[in-house]
Design a protein around this motif. Structure first.
Motif, PDB file in Angstrom:
ATOM      1  N   UNK A  99       1.113  -0.768  -0.096  1.00  0.00           N
ATOM      2  CA  UNK A  99      -0.189   0.016  -0.124  1.00  0.00           C
ATOM      3  C   UNK A  99       1.344   1.202  -0.046  1.00  0.00           C
ATOM      4  N   UNK A 100       2.196   1.189   0.952  1.00  0.00           N
ATOM      5  CA  UNK A 100       3.024   2.428   0.928  1.00  0.00           C
ATOM      6  C   UNK A 100       3.416   2.144  -1.045  1.00  0.00           C
ATOM      7  N   UNK A 101       3.936   1.419  -1.405  1.00  0.00           N
ATOM      8  CA  UNK A 101       4.945   1.154  -2.460  1.00  0.00           C
ATOM      9  C   UNK A 101       3.971   1.525  -3.787  1.00  0.00           C
ATOM     10  N   UNK A 102       2.346   1.785  -3.465  1.00  0.00           N
ATOM     11  CA  UNK A 102       1.944   2.081  -5.165  1.00  0.00           C
ATOM     12  C   UNK A 102       0.976   3.815  -4.729  1.00  0.00           C
ATOM     13  N   UNK A 103       1.106   3.643  -3.190  1.00  0.00           N
ATOM     14  CA  UNK A 103       1.388   5.362  -2.879  1.00  0.00           C
ATOM     15  C   UNK A 103       2.196   6.544  -3.564  1.00  0.00           C
ATOM     16  N   UNK A 104       1.895   7.605  -4.392  1.00  0.00           N
ATOM     17  CA  UNK A 104       2.801   8.153  -4.769  1.00  0.00           C
ATOM     18  C   UNK A 104       1.438   9.860  -4.756  1.00  0.00           C
ATOM     19  N   UNK A 127      -4.181  -0.851  -4.446  1.00  0.00           N
ATOM     20  CA  UNK A 127      -3.435  -1.372  -4.076  1.00  0.00           C
ATOM     21  C   UNK A 127      -4.182  -2.449  -5.242  1.00  0.00           C
ATOM     22  N   UNK A 128      -5.543  -2.745  -4.676  1.00  0.00           N
ATOM     23  CA  UNK A 128      -6.465  -3.503  -5.654  1.00  0.00           C
ATOM     24  C   UNK A 128      -6.818  -2.657  -7.059  1.00  0.00           C
ATOM     25  N   UNK A 129      -7.516  -1.442  -5.916  1.00  0.00           N
ATOM     26  CA  UNK A 129      -8.386  -0.268  -6.934  1.00  0.00           C
ATOM     27  C   UNK A 129      -8.232   0.602  -6.857  1.00  0.00           C
ATOM     28  N   UNK A 130      -7.785   1.322  -7.949  1.00  0.00           N
ATOM     29  CA  UNK A 130      -6.343   2.329  -7.516  1.00  0.00           C
ATOM     30  C   UNK A 130      -7.887   4.198  -8.305  1.00  0.00           C
TER      31      UNK A 130
END
Length: 442
Positions: A77-82, A96-99
Motif C-alpha cells: 500500500x505504501x509502494x503504490x501510493x504517490x 493496491x487493488x482499486x486505484x
C-alpha cells in the motif's frame, strides 16, 4: 530551463512523483489486524467459539501467517501510493487493488493542517491534512518527514495564494506573530470552574452507586459506570490533553492554532472563511471575566479558537479574525411578555445589530453570544408559532455558509419584521463591500 520544441511551444517539466515516509508501512500494516478485531467485536460469541476450537499450535501458525501478510499489505500500500505537485494541482495516487487518484486544485485549497500523533513525534514524522473548498472530507498525506511536511505545506499555501511554482518553493513558511498562549495553570482552573466537568463526574459516581443499591448486579453497574467515567474523563482530562499549550498566532496565510500534550496539532483558520464567532461565558468564569471563543468555518472542522482567555484579550483576537468587528456591549432584551412563551429563560435572549455584525445571545447560566458578519449571511428567515403569534412575538433566523443558524428569539413581531428586511439589505451590501478571501495578502 526547458528548451522549446521545433513548434516553438516550451516543454513542460516532467512531473516528479514522491512517496510517503518509509515508516508509513508500519502504520498501514495494522489494517488487516483491525479488520479481524472489528469482526471479533461485532460477533464476540462466534469469536470465542472459534478460538476454543483452535489449539496452541494453530494459533501460533495463524500469528506466523498474519504478521507477514500484514507487513506485506503495509509495504504494498505504501509502494503504490504517490503524490506530486504539478502546475495546477496536488495529485495523490493510492490503491493496491482499486486505484484512486485525487486531483486537488491548488487554488481551491483553503487550509493545510499538520498533526503529529505521539508515536509519529517519536518517529520524527507528521501528517498533512488538506482542506479544500466544497469538499466534506479532507485528503491526507500520512506520513511525511517533519521537515518535508512543513516545506510541502508552505509550498501548497504559497501556490494557493497565486505564487508561481519556482517562487512558491522559495517563499517558505510565512512568519507568524503570537497572539495568545493559554498557560496550563489557567487551563486547569477553567476546567475546574466548568459545570460540565463536575456534572459528568457526579453522574459517574452517583448513578452506578444507585444502580448497585437497586440491582446488586455488577455487570449492570460496570456497563453504566464505564461510559460515564469515559465522559467525565473526556470533559476534564481529555480536554486538558487536547487543549494543552494552546497557542494562536497570526500569519499572512491565516491564524495558526497549535495545541496538544501527547498529539500535537497545527491547524489553520483560513482568512475570510469564518462564518460565525461565538463568545461562551460559563457562570463560574464571570467573576474572573474569562470567556471561551468558538467559531464556524465553512468546509472545516475547526470549532475552538481560544479555550479560555480574559475577555479583553479574546476580543482583540476576534478583531483579527473579523477585521473591523467590535463585540457589542449593549444588547436589547426581549419584551417582558416573552415570559409567557419561555418562563425565566427568556431573560437570557438578547439581540444587537451593528454596522458589521448580527449578534444574538442566549443562555442564563452559560451565556453564548453569536456574531455573524453581514457579508457571511446566506439567508434570513422569520418564524412565528401560534403561541408566539398570540403574544405578538417572532424569531429571526440568520443562516450562514457553514450550515449553521443564529437565532434572535422572542422579539417583538414588528421589530422582527423590521430586522428581517434590514438584515437582507445589510447582507447584500456586506457581500458587495467584503474583502476578497485571499491568502498572503497582508
Amino acid at each position: 530551463m526547458t528548451s522549446p520544441d521545433p513548434g516553438g511551444i516550451p516543454e513542460r517539466p516532467p512531473v516528479i512523483e514522491r512517496r510517503l515516509h518509509p515508516v508509513t508501512p508500519f502504520r498501514r500494516a495494522w489494517a488487516p489486524v483491525a479488520v479481524l478485531a472489528g469482526w471479533a467485536v461485532h460477533d464476540p460469541n462466534g469469536t470465542q467459539e472459534q478460538l476454543a476450537r483452535l489449539t496452541g499450535t494453530m494459533l501460533l501458525l495463524g500469528v506466523a501467517v498474519l504478521v507477514p501478510v500484514a507487513g506485506l499489505y503495509g509495504f504494498l500500500s505504501w509502494w503504490f501510493t504517490h503524490f506530486a505537485v504539478t502546475d495546477t494541482e496536488l495529485r495523490i495516487r493510492t490503491g493496491l487493488l482499486f486505484r484512486r487518484t485525487a486531483h486537488i486544485r491548488l487554488e481551491r485549497i483553503q487550509a493545510v493542517d499538520v498533526s503529529r500523533p505521539l508515536l509519529a513525534r517519536v518517529a520524527g514524522v507528521a501528517k498533512l491534512r488538506i482542506d479544500v473548498v466544497g469538499a466534506d472530507d479532507k485528503d491526507e498525506l500520512a506520513f511525511l518527514g517533519e521537515q518535508e511536511a512543513r516545506a510541502l505545506r508552505a509550498e501548497l499555501l504559497a501556490r494557493a495564494a497565486g505564487f508561481e511554482p519556482e517562487t512558491a518553493r522559495e517563499v517558505g513558511e510565512a512568519p507568524a506573530y503570537e497572539l495568545v498562549r493559554v498557560p496550563p495553570r489557567e487551563l486547569v482552573r477553567s476546567l475546574v470552574l466548568t459545570g460540565a466537568t463536575w456534572g459528568s463526574l457526579c453522574a459517574a459516581l452517583v448513578v452506578p452507586t444507585v444502580l448497585w443499591l437497586i440491582t446488586h448486579n455488577l455487570w449492570t453497574v460496570l456497563a453504566t459506570a464505564l461510559p460515564l467515567l469515559g465522559a467525565a474523563g473526556a470533559s476534564s482530562v481529555g480536554r486538558f490533553v487536547t487543549e494543552f499549550d494552546w497557542t494562536v498566532s497570526e500569519s499572512p496565510d491565516g491564524l495558526h492554532i497549535d495545541h496538544g500534550l501527547l498529539d500535537r496539532a497545527h491547524e489553520t483558520v483560513p482568512p475570510g472563511r469564518v462564518q460565525t464567532v461565538r463568545v461562551v461565558e460559563p457562570l463560574l468564569w464571570r467573576r474572573l471575566d474569562w470567556v471561551r471563543v468558538e467559531l464556524d468555518v465553512a468546509g472545516s472542522e475547526n470549532s475552538v479558537l481560544i479555550p479560555v482567555a480574559p475577555r479583553a484579550l479574546a476580543e482583540s483576537v476576534i478583531a483579527r479574525v473579523l477585521p473591523g468587528v467590535t463585540v457589542p456591549r449593549e444588547l436589547s432584551r426581549s419584551p417582558r411578555r416573552a415570559r409567557w412563551c419561555l418562563p425565566v429563560w427568556w431573560r437570557g435572549h438578547r439581540t444587537a445589530v451593528t454596522d458589521t455584525v448580527f449578534a444574538a445571545r442566549d443562555g442564563l447560566l452559560r451565556r453564548r453570544l453569536s456574531l455573524v458578519p453581514h457579508a457571511k449571511v446566506q439567508s434570513v428567515r422569520l418564524t412565528q408559532g401560534p403561541w408566539e403569534r398570540l403574544w405578538r412575538l417572532a424569531d429571526v433566523h440568520v443562516d450562514t455558509g457553514a450550515d449553521k443558524t443564529v437565532t434572535a428569539r422572542l422579539r417583538d413581531a414588528q421589530e422582527a419584521a423590521r430586522l428581517l428586511h434590514e438584515q437582507a439589505e445589510r447582507s447584500r451590501t456586506g457581500r458587495r463591500d467584503a474583502r476578497p478571501d485571499r491568502w498572503m495578502t497582508g
